[in-house]
Design a protein around this motif. Structure first.
Motif, PDB file in Angstrom:
ATOM      1  N   SER A 140      41.461  -9.904 -19.762  1.00  0.00           N
ATOM      2  CA  SER A 140      42.722  -9.204 -19.948  1.00  0.00           C
ATOM      3  C   SER A 140      43.763 -10.238 -20.356  1.00  0.00           C
ATOM      4  CB  SER A 140      43.159  -8.508 -18.662  1.00  0.00           C
ATOM      5  OG  SER A 140      44.505  -8.082 -18.815  1.00  0.00           O
ATOM      6  N   VAL A 141      44.308 -10.061 -21.526  1.00  0.00           N
ATOM      7  CA  VAL A 141      45.335 -10.983 -21.988  1.00  0.00           C
ATOM      8  C   VAL A 141      46.618 -10.759 -21.182  1.00  0.00           C
ATOM      9  CG1 VAL A 141      46.765 -11.644 -23.959  1.00  0.00           C
ATOM     10  CG2 VAL A 141      44.338 -11.132 -24.293  1.00  0.00           C
ATOM     11  N   VAL A 142      46.927  -9.484 -20.889  1.00  0.00           N
ATOM     12  CA  VAL A 142      48.184  -9.210 -20.185  1.00  0.00           C
ATOM     13  C   VAL A 142      48.133  -9.665 -18.728  1.00  0.00           C
ATOM     14  CG1 VAL A 142      48.817  -7.300 -21.713  1.00  0.00           C
ATOM     15  CG2 VAL A 142      47.611  -6.799 -19.606  1.00  0.00           C
ATOM     16  N   SER A 165      39.210  -3.838 -35.334  1.00  0.00           N
ATOM     17  CA  SER A 165      40.583  -4.323 -35.224  1.00  0.00           C
ATOM     18  C   SER A 165      41.296  -3.581 -34.102  1.00  0.00           C
ATOM     19  CB  SER A 165      41.305  -4.210 -36.564  1.00  0.00           C
ATOM     20  OG  SER A 165      41.856  -2.939 -36.695  1.00  0.00           O
ATOM     21  N   GLY A 166      42.239  -4.239 -33.502  1.00  0.00           N
ATOM     22  CA  GLY A 166      43.012  -3.626 -32.431  1.00  0.00           C
ATOM     23  C   GLY A 166      42.474  -3.884 -31.037  1.00  0.00           C
ATOM     24  N   VAL A 167      41.309  -4.544 -30.922  1.00  0.00           N
ATOM     25  CA  VAL A 167      40.719  -4.765 -29.596  1.00  0.00           C
ATOM     26  C   VAL A 167      41.311  -5.994 -28.902  1.00  0.00           C
ATOM     27  CG1 VAL A 167      38.557  -3.601 -30.168  1.00  0.00           C
ATOM     28  CG2 VAL A 167      38.750  -6.078 -30.512  1.00  0.00           C
ATOM     29  N   SER A 170      42.818 -11.473 -31.853  1.00  0.00           N
ATOM     30  CA  SER A 170      43.851 -12.487 -32.108  1.00  0.00           C
ATOM     31  C   SER A 170      44.619 -12.803 -30.840  1.00  0.00           C
ATOM     32  CB  SER A 170      44.811 -12.009 -33.202  1.00  0.00           C
ATOM     33  OG  SER A 170      44.094 -11.713 -34.380  1.00  0.00           O
ATOM     34  N   SER A 171      44.893 -11.767 -30.029  1.00  0.00           N
ATOM     35  CA  SER A 171      45.599 -11.983 -28.762  1.00  0.00           C
ATOM     36  C   SER A 171      44.810 -12.925 -27.858  1.00  0.00           C
ATOM     37  CB  SER A 171      45.808 -10.657 -28.032  1.00  0.00           C
ATOM     38  OG  SER A 171      46.469  -9.731 -28.851  1.00  0.00           O
ATOM     39  N   LEU A 172      43.481 -12.763 -27.834  1.00  0.00           N
ATOM     40  CA  LEU A 172      42.640 -13.636 -27.006  1.00  0.00           C
ATOM     41  C   LEU A 172      42.724 -15.085 -27.477  1.00  0.00           C
ATOM     42  CD1 LEU A 172      39.424 -11.463 -26.488  1.00  0.00           C
ATOM     43  CD2 LEU A 172      40.868 -12.409 -24.668  1.00  0.00           C
TER      44      LEU A 172
HETATM   45  N1  LIG Z   1      46.638  -3.734 -22.331  1.00  0.00           N
HETATM   46  C1  LIG Z   1      46.219  -4.756 -23.078  1.00  0.00           C
HETATM   47  N2  LIG Z   1      46.593  -4.839 -24.397  1.00  0.00           N
HETATM   48  C2  LIG Z   1      46.141  -5.881 -25.117  1.00  0.00           C
HETATM   49  C3  LIG Z   1      45.300  -6.879 -24.558  1.00  0.00           C
HETATM   50  N3  LIG Z   1      44.975  -7.756 -25.531  1.00  0.00           N
HETATM   51  C4  LIG Z   1      45.596  -7.343 -26.648  1.00  0.00           C
HETATM   52  N4  LIG Z   1      46.309  -6.218 -26.422  1.00  0.00           N
HETATM   53  C5  LIG Z   1      47.126  -5.471 -27.407  1.00  0.00           C
HETATM   54  O1  LIG Z   1      46.251  -4.877 -28.360  1.00  0.00           O
HETATM   55  C6  LIG Z   1      46.839  -4.835 -29.659  1.00  0.00           C
HETATM   56  C7  LIG Z   1      45.925  -5.424 -30.712  1.00  0.00           C
HETATM   57  O2  LIG Z   1      45.746  -6.808 -30.482  1.00  0.00           O
HETATM   58  P1  LIG Z   1      45.266  -7.824 -31.626  1.00  0.00           P
HETATM   59  O3  LIG Z   1      45.129  -9.159 -30.970  1.00  0.00           O
HETATM   60  O4  LIG Z   1      46.139  -7.751 -32.823  1.00  0.00           O
HETATM   61  O5  LIG Z   1      43.830  -7.222 -31.984  1.00  0.00           O
HETATM   62  P2  LIG Z   1      42.825  -7.665 -33.159  1.00  0.00           P
HETATM   63  O6  LIG Z   1      43.027  -6.712 -34.280  1.00  0.00           O
HETATM   64  O7  LIG Z   1      41.458  -7.494 -32.557  1.00  0.00           O
HETATM   65  O8  LIG Z   1      43.102  -9.078 -33.512  1.00  0.00           O
HETATM   66  C8  LIG Z   1      48.151  -5.607 -29.522  1.00  0.00           C
HETATM   67  O9  LIG Z   1      49.185  -4.646 -29.426  1.00  0.00           O
HETATM   68  C9  LIG Z   1      48.003  -6.381 -28.230  1.00  0.00           C
HETATM   69  O10 LIG Z   1      49.230  -6.607 -27.591  1.00  0.00           O
HETATM   70  C10 LIG Z   1      44.924  -6.765 -23.172  1.00  0.00           C
HETATM   71  O11 LIG Z   1      44.186  -7.574 -22.586  1.00  0.00           O
HETATM   72  N5  LIG Z   1      45.411  -5.679 -22.493  1.00  0.00           N
END
Ligand SMILES: Nc1nc2c(ncn2[C@@H]2O[C@H](COP(=O)(O)OP(=O)(O)O)[C@@H](O)[C@H]2O)c(=O)[nH]1
Ligand SMILES: [Mg+2]
Ligand SMILES: [Zn+2]
Length: 287
Positions: A140-142, A165-167, A170-172
């Motif tokens: 969990s990033v948050v 995408s959206g999972v 990049s946040s990780l």
């Molecule tokens: N609740 C929650 N949201 C997250 C978490 N990690 C990422 N997000 C949200 O998911 C959305 C997509 O994240 P992103 O890193 O762009 O996904 P990517 O497309 O796989 O690179 C963003 O709005 C993030 O803030 C997490 O661990 N928990």
């Protein structure tokens, strides 16, 4: 000579990670003539230019692997990232990625991100894939959870990410190294296409490992020559395959099939077997 690894290459200039930092290098002339181009991920030997700062790639060491999409050499593993929720996991897609990786003889790690959104489902998913033998982490990033475990799995390896995408891929990466400052959030399909055509793959140094910044895999499908190989891409079938009555059993319509018996008995998950049949049909020769 110093040794290093190619992080990226643009217009004939290559960034090489060495023990003493990132050195900007050009290629020795004879290397420019080779048709198997230098790839990101290549292990190389470099010498320094007279200025002592920039370098010259002298030798490309033999590759262990070569991926096409993304184009990277020496990849050790695929890190398959899905979200527990938002978006809910598409398990057929997840298994498809695992199968692609198995067929390329790459090891896999499964990550269920956004564990904060549904911890119970997260641990159910984790148990499921651990049981099949895949190292699986909930992150969990948050909530800053599971990030050390993920970092541990990246250690000493070249990894490429896969997943929709959206999972939170990049946040990780940002969470593992805040200096990266990768763009996150919903990116429109159009913007994404634009970005993919203009950016080339590069490796990011994360702690003790390297990760490709461009997700690959999800679009690949199976070819007709892979029907027989498919069963070996399901590690949990392994103990049962030799018990089938027919040599060359594809575990579909054949009688006395131990794989099907194992599905009946619950030793192999019905969902995984279903996905096996979907992929088997895709790989069937079209007459
Ligand atoms: N609740 C929650 N949201 C997250 C978490 N990690 C990422 N997000 C949200 O998911 C959305 C997509 O994240 P992103 O890193 O762009 O996904 P990517 O497309 O796989 O690179 C963003 O709005 C993030 O803030 C997490 O661990 N928990
Ligand atoms: Mg992203
Ligand atoms: Zn069988």
């Amino acid at each position: 000579m110093e040794s290093g690894i190619i992080l990226k290459g643009i217009g004939g200039t290559y960034d090489v990670q060495t023990e003493s930092g990132v050195i900007s290098c050009r290629l020795r002339g004879r290397l420019r003539l080779r048709d198997d181009r230098v790839l990101v991920g290549d292990r190389v030997e470099i010498s320094r230019e007279p200025n002592g700062e920039t370098g010259v790639v002298e030798t490309i060491l033999p590759r262990t692997k070569e991926l096409l999409r993304p184009a990277i050499a020496n990849v050790d593993q695929v890190v398959v990232v899905f979200a527990v929720q938002n978006p809910i996991p598409n398990f057929l897609l997840l298994d498809r990625i695992l199968v692609q990786a198995e067929l390329l003889e790459l090891s896999c790690v499964v990550v269920f991100n956004k564990g904060d959104l549904d911890p119970r489902a997260a641990s159910e998913y984790q148990d499921f894939y651990e049981k099949i033998s895949y190292p699986t982490v909930i992150t969990s990033v948050v909530k800053d959870e599971g990030l050390d475990a993920l970092k541990g799995l990246l250690k000493g390896k070249i990894s490429t990410l896969a997943g929709p995408s959206g999972v939170g891929k990049s946040s990780l990466l940002n969470a593992l190294d805040p200096n990266l400052d990768l763009e996150t959030g919903q990116v429109s399909a159009k913007a994404q296409r634009g970005r993919h055509t203009t950016r080339s793959v590069q490796l990011l140094l994360l702690g003790d490992g390297y990760v490709a910044d461009t997700p690959g895999f999800s679009k690949l499908s199976l070819g007709p020559d892979q029907q027989r190989d498919l069963q070996f891409a399901f590690p949990e079938f392994g103990p049962h395959i030799d018990g089938c009555q027919f040599r060359g059993c594809l575990h579909h319509h054949e009688p006395r099939c131990q794989v099907k018996d194992a599905v009946q008995a619950g030793a192999i998950s019905a969902r995984r077997y279903e996905h096996y049949l979907v992929l088997l049909a895709e790989a069937a020769p079209k007459y």
